[in-house]
Motif scaffolding. Structure first.
Motif, short mmCIF file in Angstrom:
data_model
loop_
_atom_site.label_atom_id
_atom_site.label_comp_id
_atom_site.label_asym_id
_atom_site.label_seq_id
_atom_site.Cartn_x
_atom_site.Cartn_y
_atom_site.Cartn_z
N VAL A 326 0.92 -1.28 -0.25
CA VAL A 326 -0.14 -0.03 -0.10
C VAL A 326 0.83 1.25 0.03
O VAL A 326 1.87 1.31 0.92
CB VAL A 326 -0.97 -0.22 1.28
CG1 VAL A 326 -1.75 1.23 1.29
CG2 VAL A 326 -1.80 -1.41 1.17
N LYS A 327 0.80 2.15 -1.01
CA LYS A 327 1.36 3.44 -0.91
C LYS A 327 0.38 4.56 -0.97
O LYS A 327 -0.43 4.71 -1.82
CB LYS A 327 2.38 3.22 -2.22
CG LYS A 327 3.21 2.45 -2.61
CD LYS A 327 4.28 2.45 -1.55
CE LYS A 327 5.37 1.33 -1.53
NZ LYS A 327 6.34 1.67 -0.17
N ALA A 328 0.34 5.34 -0.14
CA ALA A 328 -0.32 6.55 -0.04
C ALA A 328 -0.12 7.73 -0.78
O ALA A 328 -1.04 8.59 -1.07
CB ALA A 328 -0.62 6.89 1.64
N GLY A 329 1.21 7.75 -0.97
CA GLY A 329 1.62 9.11 -1.79
C GLY A 329 1.36 8.91 -3.21
O GLY A 329 1.22 7.71 -3.80
N ASN A 330 1.68 9.90 -3.99
CA ASN A 330 1.66 9.79 -5.44
C ASN A 330 3.20 9.27 -6.04
O ASN A 330 4.11 9.54 -5.62
CB ASN A 330 1.53 11.23 -6.24
CG ASN A 330 0.15 11.78 -6.09
OD1 ASN A 330 -0.71 10.98 -5.99
ND2 ASN A 330 0.02 13.04 -5.62
N LEU A 331 3.00 8.05 -6.88
CA LEU A 331 4.08 7.40 -7.10
C LEU A 331 4.71 8.14 -8.40
O LEU A 331 6.03 7.69 -8.60
CB LEU A 331 3.80 5.87 -7.46
CG LEU A 331 3.25 4.98 -6.41
CD1 LEU A 331 3.11 3.63 -6.70
CD2 LEU A 331 4.38 5.07 -5.28
N GLY A 332 3.80 8.62 -9.36
CA GLY A 332 4.44 9.26 -10.39
C GLY A 332 4.52 8.41 -11.56
O GLY A 332 4.25 8.59 -12.77
N ARG A 333 5.10 7.06 -11.26
CA ARG A 333 5.26 6.10 -12.57
C ARG A 333 5.45 4.86 -11.75
O ARG A 333 5.64 4.47 -10.47
CB ARG A 333 6.65 6.42 -13.33
CG ARG A 333 7.94 6.45 -12.45
CD ARG A 333 9.10 6.79 -13.05
NE ARG A 333 10.31 6.63 -12.08
CZ ARG A 333 10.94 5.52 -11.99
NH1 ARG A 333 10.51 4.54 -12.52
NH2 ARG A 333 12.01 5.86 -11.13
N PRO A 334 5.15 3.71 -12.58
CA PRO A 334 5.19 2.37 -11.78
C PRO A 334 6.54 2.20 -11.34
O PRO A 334 7.69 2.26 -12.21
CB PRO A 334 4.58 1.42 -13.13
CG PRO A 334 3.86 2.49 -14.01
CD PRO A 334 4.57 3.65 -13.90
N ASN A 335 6.61 1.62 -10.23
CA ASN A 335 8.00 1.36 -9.65
C ASN A 335 7.86 0.20 -8.69
O ASN A 335 6.63 0.40 -7.85
CB ASN A 335 8.47 2.50 -8.97
CG ASN A 335 9.88 2.15 -8.34
OD1 ASN A 335 10.70 1.57 -9.10
ND2 ASN A 335 9.99 2.43 -7.09
N VAL A 336 8.40 -0.71 -8.93
CA VAL A 336 8.18 -2.08 -7.91
C VAL A 336 9.36 -1.57 -6.70
O VAL A 336 10.42 -1.56 -6.67
CB VAL A 336 8.70 -3.32 -8.50
CG1 VAL A 336 8.58 -4.40 -7.62
CG2 VAL A 336 7.58 -3.48 -9.74
N PRO A 337 8.61 -1.63 -5.35
CA PRO A 337 9.61 -1.12 -4.27
C PRO A 337 10.60 -2.46 -3.96
O PRO A 337 10.39 -3.64 -4.37
CB PRO A 337 8.79 -1.32 -3.09
CG PRO A 337 7.37 -0.97 -3.70
CD PRO A 337 7.42 -1.64 -5.00
N ARG A 338 11.72 -2.04 -3.36
CA ARG A 338 12.82 -3.16 -3.15
C ARG A 338 12.32 -4.37 -2.44
O ARG A 338 12.52 -5.51 -2.53
CB ARG A 338 14.07 -2.75 -2.65
CG ARG A 338 15.19 -3.57 -2.33
CD ARG A 338 16.34 -2.78 -1.77
NE ARG A 338 16.95 -1.66 -2.80
CZ ARG A 338 17.88 -1.00 -2.36
NH1 ARG A 338 18.58 -0.92 -1.15
NH2 ARG A 338 18.27 0.07 -3.15
N SER A 339 11.50 -4.04 -1.31
CA SER A 339 10.74 -5.10 -0.48
C SER A 339 10.08 -5.84 -1.31
O SER A 339 10.26 -7.16 -1.09
CB SER A 339 10.21 -4.24 0.78
OG SER A 339 11.13 -3.66 1.67
N ALA A 340 9.49 -5.57 -2.22
CA ALA A 340 8.49 -6.33 -2.96
C ALA A 340 9.24 -7.10 -3.81
O ALA A 340 8.88 -8.21 -4.08
CB ALA A 340 7.63 -5.47 -3.93
N ARG A 341 10.19 -6.75 -4.44
CA ARG A 341 11.16 -7.52 -5.27
C ARG A 341 11.99 -8.73 -4.44
O ARG A 341 12.00 -9.88 -5.00
CB ARG A 341 12.39 -6.74 -5.77
CG ARG A 341 11.89 -5.86 -6.95
CD ARG A 341 12.93 -4.96 -7.40
NE ARG A 341 12.62 -4.02 -8.44
CZ ARG A 341 12.28 -4.23 -9.64
NH1 ARG A 341 12.65 -5.42 -10.13
NH2 ARG A 341 11.79 -3.36 -10.70
N SER A 342 12.21 -8.29 -3.27
CA SER A 342 12.73 -9.48 -2.22
C SER A 342 11.82 -10.65 -1.85
O SER A 342 12.16 -11.55 -1.97
CB SER A 342 13.06 -8.92 -1.09
OG SER A 342 14.18 -7.90 -1.12
#
Length: 387
Positions: A326-342
């Motif tokens: 869950v991301k509350a802020g504006n991401l601006g572009r599709p980005n996969v967080p490092r934790s999600a990649r792990s």
């Protein structure tokens, strides 16, 4: 069998039973278990049935409302079923604590059980008018802001003053249930614990620290948490292990079943776009939506590794795994967080969802399909993936 409908206070359990009885069109006896004389009457199932026959004359459906107020409620319901009354036995309860902790004989095989929670976002949008896509999108956005702020209790959602209704709900639970039903000796400490949980919603359970802050023993805090969960006020979210050694902890997190109750406890019902705690608020709201939609065969967890990588929620059913970030802020572009990649590298889930208010997109990393979607869609997408 008896039919148990459990859930928080004022979530609509009695209304649902009354609607069912009205549809059936048969007479029923309503038994208000909060009344002292009724509690005395219901001490013994055989005596209750004998007096009922003298009073009513012919068998009618039995509707026991808020059955947790009865002493040995589970034993009483079991007694009714075992005597084969041959009429529907309908039961509501706001606290499963008394049904479990105060009875030594099981209701297994003698009762069906359903859970009724406050309104989900899809339910508060059922009456959206047919309009242009733009107008409909704006209405959904407005309702989403309101639902994230005040939650889904029917009286709160439909009433003119959500703050008053939420205050009444809290006081009814803290003063009436905590003091009268659960015999809590320190309602002041119980209230402080609730406020502490609201301020740290989604944090790891720390019984020793909380006991020190609240001013009671560690065991008392543990007992209070059990009462809160049994009363459908909070939920303990366990970590996802998945057979790996890289997980950091076995400690659970605590979330509220209804975000409105949480927001009222921190005295802030403003829309999420006006708040400094937007991240915890949106995360807590997504939890409530997932909790309402998941079938009993699926488990809900969070994930954290020894390297402190973390994923907000993991839905697991058998070999099927769905990660939710869950991301509350504006991401601006599709980005996969490092934790999600792990997480994806470790478990290769088929699906991973990133909740974002400004991006709708799809991508793929290895065996995992990644979807960015709005908060209003996350529950429906998870439910669809589990079908």
């Amino acid at each position: 069998r008896a039919h148990l409908l459990v859930g928080p206070r004022q979530a609509g359990k009695s209304t649902a039973i009354w609607a069912h009885l009205a549809a059936v069109g048969e007479p029923a006896l309503y038994v208000d278990c909060e009344q002292a004389l009724v509690r005395e009457w219901c001490r013994s199932a055989p005596l209750f049935l004998a007096e009922l026959e003298a009073l009513v004359g012919r068998p009618v459906a039995l509707f026991f409302d808020e059955v947790q107020h009865l002493e040995n409620a589970g034993l009483f319901v079991k007694g009714l079923v075992d005597r084969k009354v041959n009429v529907p036995v309908l039961v509501t309860g706001s606290a499963s604590y008394h049904l479990g902790a105060k009875v030594h004989e099981s209701l297994a095989g003698r009762a069906t059980r359903a859970r009724l929670l406050p309104l989900a976002f899809s339910e508060v949008c059922y009456d959206l008018p047919d309009s242009s896509p733009l107008a409909r999108s704006r209405e959904i956005s407005d309702r989403l802001l309101r639902h994230v702020a005040i939650g889904g209790y029917p009286d709160v959602w439909l009433g003119d003053d959500p703050q008053v209704h939420l205050t009444d709900l809290l006081e009814a639970f803290i003063l009436r249930d905590a003091g009268d039903l659960f015999k809590i000796a320190r309602p002041d400490a119980f209230r402080r614990l609730l406020q502490l949980l609201a301020g740290q919603c989604g944090s790891l359970v720390n019984l020793s620290e909380w006991a020190s802050l609240v001013g009671v023993s560690r065991d008392t805090v543990a007992a209070y948490l059990e009462i809160l969960e049994a009363s459908h006020v909070t939920v303990s979210l366990p970590p996802f292990a998945g057979g790996k050694r890289s997980e950091l902890t076995r400690t659970s997190k605590i979330y509220f079943v209804d975000i409105g109750i949480r927001n009222q406890l921190v005295h802030d019902l403003r829309p999420i776009d006006q708040r400094a705690d937007a991240g915890p608020v949106l995360e807590s709201w997504v939890f409530t939506e997932l909790w309402k939609v998941l079938p009993s065969t699926a488990g809900l967890h969070y994930w954290r590794s020894t390297s402190k990588a973390e994923v907000d929620f993991v839905v697991a059913r058998g070999d099927q795994i769905i990660g939710v970030e869950v991301k509350a802020g504006n991401l601006g572009r599709p980005n996969v967080p490092r934790s999600a990649r792990s997480f994806m590298e470790g478990y290769q889930p088929k699906n991973f969802l990133i909740v974002s208010k400004d991006i709708v997109a799809t991508d793929r990393i290895g065996a995992t399909e990644i979807r960015w979607l709005g908060p209003q869609d996350v529950a429906a997408v998870v439910a669809e993936l589990l079908r």
